[in-house]
Design an enzyme around this catalytic site. Structure first.
Site, PDB file in Angstrom:
ATOM      1  N   LYS A   1       3.148  -4.242   3.346  1.00  0.00           N
ATOM      2  CA  LYS A   1       4.566  -3.867   3.278  1.00  0.00           C
ATOM      3  C   LYS A   1       5.072  -3.889   1.834  1.00  0.00           C
ATOM      4  O   LYS A   1       5.926  -3.103   1.471  1.00  0.00           O
ATOM      5  CB  LYS A   1       5.398  -4.809   4.148  1.00  0.00           C
TER       6      LYS A   1
ATOM      7  N   GLU B   1       8.312  -9.790  10.641  1.00  0.00           N
ATOM      8  CA  GLU B   1       9.295 -10.216   9.659  1.00  0.00           C
ATOM      9  C   GLU B   1      10.131  -8.981   9.328  1.00  0.00           C
ATOM     10  O   GLU B   1       9.560  -7.931   8.980  1.00  0.00           O
ATOM     11  CB  GLU B   1       8.610 -10.742   8.394  1.00  0.00           C
TER      12      GLU B   1
ATOM     13  N   ARG C   1      -7.488  -7.020  12.118  1.00  0.00           N
ATOM     14  CA  ARG C   1      -6.416  -6.115  11.710  1.00  0.00           C
ATOM     15  C   ARG C   1      -6.864  -4.674  11.796  1.00  0.00           C
ATOM     16  O   ARG C   1      -8.050  -4.378  11.723  1.00  0.00           O
ATOM     17  CB  ARG C   1      -6.052  -6.351  10.235  1.00  0.00           C
TER      18      ARG C   1
END
Ligand code: ATP
Ligand code: MG
Length: 568
Positions: free
Chosen positions: A283, A43, A273
């Site tokens: 983020k 994104e 992850r």
């Protein structure tokens, strides 16, 4: 096809991770017509961090390994947070890591197709407009063990749903006043099936589609379909998407109308992850650090971002090596920052140019060396790779050494300069300390020594052994520099696991700026070199703040892992 088979055979020599095993099995079975296509779907709402590098190495790496393709797809479904600045930075970072996409796509390329699909679902009575507040919707969700409640708007007539859906996109209704929801099952044990939101209104200009759309699809309504439109075969993502997978499959089933064969569809595969000690990876938090000036930007060398690591002097090869070391599994883990540093150190040891820098200078005067004499000595650029040649360093009577390489009253095992003791000055002579001069406050301002003219490095008979070797600079042959030293950004191992505000956990000593350092003049000549070793100190790199007047260096990593010893 032949390439695929060849690659399958060679790769079998190394043990495979579970994703490689799935891909090999699918390729051997001829699924998806023997095709492999992956995507990396960031994104564009922030800079890439080292966690993304793990996903990149998987998505691009596996396509490369098995002769498939990997595309870059910007998941740009939320104009509120997204920006073109991030798009450009993401591209730069992927290429820096050494990967190249086949095509660039955007979720926004499919806004029309997704809209049409949503309209189709409304027409089939499978979606409805809900005018409740988000709080009301949340209150009706139930819990994993108790069923939710149906919305009072669930049975709205199809025509009304259609009309309102168009209004959601025309600007006639306010942001937050209604959403489009899938009519699934408010009692489903998978919470994602409890009438998930498909569209919401966002009144903000989109960086690609401008003001064309007001209604934007949610991640779950865009991601799987985008994979399907593009022909992705293996949609690899992280473990938090496991509970989303049934919905991912559901929308694709609806999209295909039950027409396609089972194996000709994207398949979602999840891996663990990357989480790193002493930092955060979200983020949202990284953006807060930047916006609030708690770091000096996205590329601050303390940040876990790829641009931060690049500025700090980490090589892309060492990041890829670290990701190889930690591997891909189905179990969440917290990876040790010291392991990343070890990978960096190993790579830089092989390639860094060796130079001298004095970070905390004090004068050393060689009292028996002739005034005005200058000798040109030879320094090896990289003892790990002699092909990198040598450069000249000048020796003279007036030198700089590190202040802590002298001690007036030293303990027994102090092998540096103390009155009566001998050391070798690297690449030059053996010198014997004869004393020092102090200022009115008793601080040492100058150290004295005498050199042995017969001890020059490389001379016959010069191999007399002394216990210490010091680095030094000739005062007339060096340039001033600023050196920035970095420590862990956070003072606790796992800041994300702590209660309270993450800002309170920042390490107040993570940046130390030394403004009065000296480095070899040679460093003004090799400014295109990325990887340096300041001998006896650590690995360093030029910072972009360097000017013609003053060079600025960042410390990349120390020569050894001393951190654990001091802090544990
Ligand atoms: P946010 O912090 O805003 O939730 P994100 O980390 O999910 O964002 P995206 O841009 O959506 O960021 O991520 C792109 C891809 O990178 C996704 O496939 C995601 O699974 C992967 N990714 C993100 N963080 C990590 C991580 N820490 N380790 C491995 N992969 C990651
Ligand atoms: Mg995400």
């Amino acid at each position: 096809m032949t390439t695929t088979n060849q690659n399958v055979e060679t790769s079998e020599k190394k043990s495979l991770n579970f994703v490689q095993e799935i891909v090999e099995t699918d390729l051997k079975a001829g699924k998806n017509g023997g095709k492999l296509q992956t995507r990396f779907p960031p994104e564009p709402n922030g800079y890439l961090h080292i966690g993304h590098a793990k996903a990149i190495c998987m998505d691009f790496g596996i396509a490369e390994q098995y002769g498939g393709t990997c595309n870059l797809r910007f998941d740009d479904t939320n104009p509120e947070k997204e920006d073109n600045e991030y798009v450009e930075a993401i591209k730069e970072d992927i290429q820096w890591l050494g990967f190249q996409w086949n095509n660039i796509y955007h979720a926004s390329d499919y806004f029309q197709q997704l809209w049409d699909f949503a309209v189709e679902l409304i027409k089939q009575g499978k979606a409805y407009i809900d005018e409740q507040t988000s709080e009301q919707i949340a209150a009706q969700k139930g819990s994993p063990t108790t069923p939710g409640e149906n919305s009072p708007y669930r049975d709205r007539p199809i025509e009304e749903n259609l009309e309102l859906f168009y209004k959601m996109n025309s600007g006639e209704v306010e942001e937050g006043s209604m959403v489009l929801r899938a009519k699934l099952d408010m009692a489903n044990p998978n919470m994602h099936f409890r009438d998930p939101i498909m569209y919401r209104i966002i009144n903000k200009e989109h960086h690609r589609t401008g003001n064309k759309w007001k209604a934007y699809p949610m991640y779950d309504f865009a991601h799987g379909q985008s994979d399907y439109f593009e022909g992705v075969t293996h949609s690899i993502c992280t473990l938090e998407f496991v509970p989303h997978r049934p919905l991912y499959d559901h929308y694709i089933d609806e999209l295909k109308g039950g027409q396609d064969l089972e194996d000709n569809r994207p398949r979602q595969i999840e891996f663990n992850r990357l989480n790193l000690t002493y930092t955060v990876m979200s983020k949202r938090k990284l953006l807060a650090l930047v916006k609030e000036g708690l770091v000096r930007g996205w590329d601050d060398p303390r940040m876990p971002t790829l641009c931060g690591y690049r500025r700090r002097g980490y090589s892309p090869e060492s990041i890829r090596r670290f990701i190889d070391m930690i591997g891909y599994t189905k179990y969440e883990a917290l990876n040790d920052f010291a392991m990343l540093e070890a990978a960096v150190r190993e790579d830089l040891n092989a390639r860094a140019t060796r130079v001298s820098a004095v970070l905390n200078p004090i004068k050393l005067t060689v009292t028996n060396y002739p005034d005005g004499q200058v000798e040109e000595l030879t320094a090896v650029n990289n003892p790990e790779n002699l092909d990198e040649g040598t450069h000249i360093i000048e020796f003279s009577k007036n030198l700089w050494i590190e202040a802590d390489d002298f001690m007036e009253d030293a303990p027994k095992k102090y092998f540096r300069l103390t009155p009566g003791n001998e050391v070798r000055l690297k690449n030059a002579y053996i010198v014997k300390c004869t004393g020092c001069r102090k200022d009115e406050n008793g601080n040492v301002v100058e150290v004295f020594c005498e050199y042995d003219p017969n001890s020059k490095s490389g001379m016959p008979g010069s191999d007399r052994r002394v216990k210490g070797t010091l680095h030094w600079l000739s005062q007339d042959h060096c340039v001033p520099a600023e050196v920035r030293l970095y420590d862990r950004l956070f003072s606790v191992e796992n800041p994300s696991a702590e209660e309270g505000d993450f800002r309170d956990l920042l390490n107040p000593d993570s940046l130390k700026v030394l403004e009065n350092c000296y480095v070899e003049k040679y460093l003004t000549e090799i400014v295109d070199k990325k990887y340096l070793q300041f001998q006896r100190i650590g690995y360093f790199t030029y910072d972009k703040d360097s000017t013609n007047e003053k060079l600025v260096f960042n410390k990349t990593v120390g020569l050894k892992d001393t951190w654990q010893k001091i802090n544990k």
